[in-house]
Design an enzyme around this catalytic site. Structure first.
Site, mmCIF file in Angstrom:
data_model
loop_
_atom_site.group_PDB
_atom_site.id
_atom_site.type_symbol
_atom_site.label_atom_id
_atom_site.label_comp_id
_atom_site.label_asym_id
_atom_site.label_seq_id
_atom_site.Cartn_x
_atom_site.Cartn_y
_atom_site.Cartn_z
ATOM 1 N N ASP A 54 42.251 24.518 25.396
ATOM 2 C CA ASP A 54 42.644 25.456 24.334
ATOM 3 C C ASP A 54 42.097 26.844 24.638
ATOM 4 O OD1 ASP A 54 43.600 25.893 21.388
ATOM 5 O OD2 ASP A 54 41.594 26.771 21.459
ATOM 6 N N TYR A 59 40.637 35.322 23.693
ATOM 7 C CA TYR A 59 39.427 34.825 24.373
ATOM 8 C C TYR A 59 39.190 35.479 25.741
ATOM 9 C CZ TYR A 59 40.009 31.038 20.900
ATOM 10 O OH TYR A 59 40.179 30.311 19.739
ATOM 11 N N LYS A 84 47.319 31.287 22.426
ATOM 12 C CA LYS A 84 47.666 31.780 21.083
ATOM 13 C C LYS A 84 47.995 33.263 21.075
ATOM 14 C CE LYS A 84 43.994 28.701 19.444
ATOM 15 N NZ LYS A 84 42.880 28.973 20.357
ATOM 16 N N HIS A 117 48.012 32.710 16.043
ATOM 17 C CA HIS A 117 46.557 32.527 15.853
ATOM 18 C C HIS A 117 46.153 32.542 14.378
ATOM 19 C CE1 HIS A 117 42.752 33.015 18.466
ATOM 20 N NE2 HIS A 117 42.409 32.456 17.334
#
Ligand SMILES: NC(=O)C1=CN([C@@H]2O[C@H](COP(=O)(O)OP(=O)(O)OC[C@H]3O[C@@H](n4cnc5c(N)ncnc54)[C@H](OP(=O)(O)O)[C@@H]3O)[C@@H](O)[C@H]2O)C=CC1
Ligand SMILES: O=C1CO[C@H](CO)[C@@H](O)[C@@H]1O
Length: 284
Positions: A54, A59, A84, A117
């Site tokens: 994930d 990120y 996402k 998200h």
């Protein structure tokens, strides 16, 4: 979605989603694992047996994750990659562009699952339309949402009754069971993915949890992850340490009893350790 049948659960167990895509019941979370840390931890995760990774544009580790996977050499179809769409990239054109950026950074040919998200952006209808188009083009196998409350799901469903999200990724733990939202998703056939399943470390020394963990001769982290899986959720613990990455998937040799599942559920106190956009108003 029904609770998982315990006797059949193993490291390769999958859950069939409403679009017929099969998703592993456990995956590796990667928030805050960036740069070399992303490269090493994803390699350790695959070695340990995780097959779902994930990530998110937010990120800033998609390129490193893609590189780690290619270097490892595991066949692409044995992995399930989630990324996402961040809040700043909503709307049909921007969402499509953001997806293409993630696809390019991961460089793995296609993405298994793409999630909105959060509902914090105001252009969900246009954005969802873009995701449906990306799926129709075969660039992504499954599309879903994250941090959506019941009112967000209902609003989306009213515009797209035949294209429901395959999953809703939510912070869920015994301390935050979100029973109404979970029950709504189950009734609609929307899979539930539990993020921050270890309470980001905050409750790992909570006495009722340590007591139960002792009974099963497991760590409190293992007990929390196993609770998620037995609850029928897809679960995505994160660690930056090799030993913990192994520990967090070593949980298919025990089973929490029905009574102890109830005891864990009773720890609910609506304790949010990450953010909580599920409460935000719907703006389309
Ligand atoms: N959709 C969304 O909005 C969100 C999605 N997520 C996703 O979910 C994933 C998991 O959630 P996350 O918020 O990272 O938190 P987790 O609940 O997975 O907890 C991670 C923390 O627990 C520690 N930890 C991990 N394993 C153990 C262990 N066995 N014993 C003791 N401590 C341990 C880690 O430390 P260390 O690294 O030092 O091991 C880290 O501090 C994220 O990485 C991300 O992929 C998360 C938040 C929001
Ligand atoms: O996925 C995420 C979205 O943003 C959050 C903070 O704003 C993070 O904590 C999280 O991991």
């Amino acid at each position: 979605m029904a609770e998982n049948s315990l006797s059949t659960l193993n490291i390769n167990s999958t859950i069939k989603l409403n679009d017929s895509v099969e998703i592993p019941c456990i995956g590796f979370g990667t928030y805050l694992n960036t740069g070399d840390k992303a490269l090493h931890t994803v390699t350790w995760a695959i070695q340990a047996g995780y097959r779902l990774i994930d990530t998110a544009a937010l990120y800033k580790n998609e390129a490193e994750i893609g590189r780690a996977i290619k270097k490892f050499g595991i066949p692409r179809d044995q992995l399930f990659i989630i990324t996402k769409l961040w809040d700043s990239d909503h709307g049909r054109k921007a969402a499509t562009q953001a997806f293409m950026n993630s696809l390019h950074k991961l460089d793995l040919g296609y993405i298994d699952m793409y999630l909105i998200h959060s509902p914090n952006c105001g252009k969900i209808v246009d954005t969802w339309r873009a995701l449906i188009e990306l799926k129709a083009k075969g660039l992504v196998r499954s599309i879903g949402v994250s941090n959506f409350g019941v009112h967000h799901l209902k609003a989306l469903q009213s515009s797209f009754p035949n294209d429901l999200p395959s999953v809703n990724q939510l912070e869920i733990t015994p301390y935050l069971t979100r029973s109404d939202l979970v029950s709504y998703c189950r009734h609609q056939g929307i899979g539930i993915m539990a993020y921050s399943p270890l309470t980001q470390g905050h409750m790992l020394k909570d006495p009722p949890l340590t007591e139960l963990a002792l009974k099963y001769n497991k760590s409190t982290a293992q007990l929390l992850i196993r609770w998620s899986i037995q609850s029928g959720f897809i679960v995505i613990p994160k660690s930056s340490k090799q030993e913990r990455i192994k520990e967090n998937i070593n949980l298919f040799d025990f089973e929490i009893s029905a009574d102890d599942m109830l005891k864990l559920n009773a720890l609910d106190r609506h304790a949010v350790f990450d953010w909580d956009p599920t409460e935000e108003p719907w703006t389309s």
